[in-house]
Design a protein around this motif. Structure first.
Motif, PDB file in Angstrom:
ATOM      1  N   ALA A 166       2.021   1.665  -3.555  1.00  0.00           N
ATOM      2  CA  ALA A 166       0.896   2.096  -4.402  1.00  0.00           C
ATOM      3  C   ALA A 166       0.610   3.583  -4.187  1.00  0.00           C
ATOM      4  N   MET A 167       0.700   4.042  -2.958  1.00  0.00           N
ATOM      5  CA  MET A 167       0.465   5.453  -2.674  1.00  0.00           C
ATOM      6  C   MET A 167       1.571   6.309  -3.302  1.00  0.00           C
ATOM      7  N   LYS A 202      -6.534   0.918   5.117  1.00  0.00           N
ATOM      8  CA  LYS A 202      -5.223   0.502   4.614  1.00  0.00           C
ATOM      9  C   LYS A 202      -4.099   1.328   5.217  1.00  0.00           C
ATOM     10  N   LEU A 236      -2.814   4.732  -5.233  1.00  0.00           N
ATOM     11  CA  LEU A 236      -3.674   4.659  -4.052  1.00  0.00           C
ATOM     12  C   LEU A 236      -3.778   6.056  -3.460  1.00  0.00           C
ATOM     13  N   ASP A 293       0.831  -1.208   0.000  1.00  0.00           N
ATOM     14  CA  ASP A 293       0.000   0.000   0.000  1.00  0.00           C
ATOM     15  C   ASP A 293       0.867   1.261   0.000  1.00  0.00           C
ATOM     16  N   ALA A 322      -7.126   5.349   1.219  1.00  0.00           N
ATOM     17  CA  ALA A 322      -6.371   4.366   1.998  1.00  0.00           C
ATOM     18  C   ALA A 322      -6.766   4.457   3.474  1.00  0.00           C
TER      19      ALA A 322
END
Length: 118
Positions: free
Chosen positions: A78-79, A94, A84, A75, A89
Protein backbone atom coordinates in the motif's frame (compact mmCIF):
# COMPACT_ATOMS: atom_id res chain seq x y z
CA UNK A 1 3.33 -18.36 0.31
CA UNK A 2 5.68 -15.72 -1.02
CA UNK A 3 5.29 -12.13 0.03
CA UNK A 4 3.94 -9.64 -2.50
CA UNK A 5 6.75 -7.35 -1.37
CA UNK A 6 9.32 -9.77 -2.82
CA UNK A 7 8.27 -8.65 -6.32
CA UNK A 8 8.53 -5.02 -5.21
CA UNK A 9 12.13 -5.49 -4.07
CA UNK A 10 12.93 -7.35 -7.31
CA UNK A 11 11.62 -4.33 -9.25
CA UNK A 12 13.78 -2.03 -7.13
CA UNK A 13 16.96 -3.81 -8.25
CA UNK A 14 17.17 -2.37 -11.81
CA UNK A 15 16.06 1.04 -10.48
CA UNK A 16 18.94 1.06 -7.99
CA UNK A 17 21.35 -0.17 -10.67
CA UNK A 18 20.38 2.76 -12.91
CA UNK A 19 19.96 5.49 -10.26
CA UNK A 20 22.18 4.11 -7.49
CA UNK A 21 25.20 6.43 -7.72
CA UNK A 22 22.94 9.50 -7.50
CA UNK A 23 20.90 7.99 -4.64
CA UNK A 24 24.05 7.09 -2.68
CA UNK A 25 25.20 10.74 -2.83
CA UNK A 26 21.76 11.98 -1.75
CA UNK A 27 20.80 9.42 0.91
CA UNK A 28 23.98 7.83 2.29
CA UNK A 29 22.25 5.16 4.43
CA UNK A 30 21.66 1.40 4.63
CA UNK A 31 18.13 0.15 5.34
CA UNK A 32 16.70 -3.18 6.42
CA UNK A 33 13.11 -3.94 5.51
CA UNK A 34 11.59 -6.63 7.73
CA UNK A 35 8.34 -7.67 6.07
CA UNK A 36 6.03 -10.40 7.34
CA UNK A 37 2.77 -11.83 6.02
CA UNK A 38 0.99 -11.00 9.29
CA UNK A 39 1.87 -9.48 12.66
CA UNK A 40 3.85 -11.87 14.82
CA UNK A 41 5.11 -14.00 11.92
CA UNK A 42 8.81 -14.35 11.13
CA UNK A 43 9.73 -11.59 8.68
CA UNK A 44 11.65 -11.82 5.45
CA UNK A 45 14.41 -9.23 5.32
CA UNK A 46 15.82 -7.15 2.47
CA UNK A 47 18.79 -4.80 2.64
CA UNK A 48 18.68 -1.62 0.59
CA UNK A 49 22.19 -0.18 0.55
CA UNK A 50 22.17 3.46 -0.53
CA UNK A 51 25.48 4.20 1.18
CA UNK A 52 28.18 2.14 -0.53
CA UNK A 53 29.40 2.14 -4.11
CA UNK A 54 26.51 2.60 -6.52
CA UNK A 55 23.91 1.09 -4.18
CA UNK A 56 22.56 -2.44 -3.96
CA UNK A 57 19.58 -4.47 -2.87
CA UNK A 58 19.98 -7.88 -1.27
CA UNK A 59 17.83 -10.55 0.34
CA UNK A 60 18.76 -10.94 4.00
CA UNK A 61 20.74 -8.66 6.30
CA UNK A 62 23.90 -7.33 4.67
CA UNK A 63 26.23 -5.07 6.63
CA UNK A 64 24.89 -2.78 9.32
CA UNK A 65 21.64 -0.85 8.86
CA UNK A 66 21.28 2.81 9.69
CA UNK A 67 17.51 2.24 10.01
CA UNK A 68 15.19 -0.77 10.02
CA UNK A 69 11.58 -0.65 8.84
CA UNK A 70 9.25 -3.38 10.10
CA UNK A 71 5.79 -3.85 8.60
CA UNK A 72 3.36 -6.39 7.20
CA UNK A 73 3.29 -7.22 3.51
CA UNK A 74 -0.03 -5.54 2.66
CA UNK A 75 1.05 -2.26 4.28
CA UNK A 76 4.38 -2.31 2.41
CA UNK A 77 2.53 -2.72 -0.90
CA UNK A 78 0.00 0.00 0.00
CA UNK A 79 2.86 2.38 0.77
CA UNK A 80 4.62 1.55 -2.51
CA UNK A 81 1.40 2.23 -4.41
CA UNK A 82 0.89 5.57 -2.67
CA UNK A 83 -2.23 4.35 -0.84
CA UNK A 84 -0.56 4.53 2.59
CA UNK A 85 1.32 7.61 3.76
CA UNK A 86 4.55 6.60 5.56
CA UNK A 87 4.03 9.13 8.37
CA UNK A 88 0.47 7.87 8.93
CA UNK A 89 1.68 4.27 8.82
CA UNK A 90 4.23 5.07 11.54
CA UNK A 91 1.74 6.99 13.69
CA UNK A 92 -0.86 4.20 13.37
CA UNK A 93 1.69 1.55 14.34
CA UNK A 94 1.60 -0.07 10.89
CA UNK A 95 5.31 0.64 10.43
CA UNK A 96 7.95 0.41 13.13
CA UNK A 97 11.31 2.14 12.71
CA UNK A 98 14.47 1.25 14.61
CA UNK A 99 17.76 3.09 14.36
CA UNK A 100 18.64 6.52 13.02
CA UNK A 101 15.39 8.45 12.51
CA UNK A 102 17.13 11.11 10.37
CA UNK A 103 18.33 8.36 8.02
CA UNK A 104 14.87 6.76 8.08
CA UNK A 105 13.19 9.97 6.93
CA UNK A 106 15.44 10.08 3.85
CA UNK A 107 13.85 6.89 2.51
CA UNK A 108 10.66 8.09 0.87
CA UNK A 109 8.10 6.25 -1.28
CA UNK A 110 9.43 7.99 -4.39
CA UNK A 111 12.41 5.62 -4.09
CA UNK A 112 10.04 2.70 -4.69
CA UNK A 113 9.19 1.60 -8.25
CA UNK A 114 6.20 3.47 -9.61
CA UNK A 115 4.87 0.44 -11.52
CA UNK A 116 4.37 -1.60 -8.36
CA UNK A 117 1.01 -2.91 -9.51
CA UNK A 118 1.24 -6.16 -7.58
Amino acid sequence: MALKSAALFEKMDPFIKSQGAELVKKINAVYYFEVSKAKGETPEVWTVDLKNGTGAISKGKVGTADATFTMIDDDMIAMAQGKLNPQQAFMQGKMKIKGNMAAATKFTPDLLPKDAKL
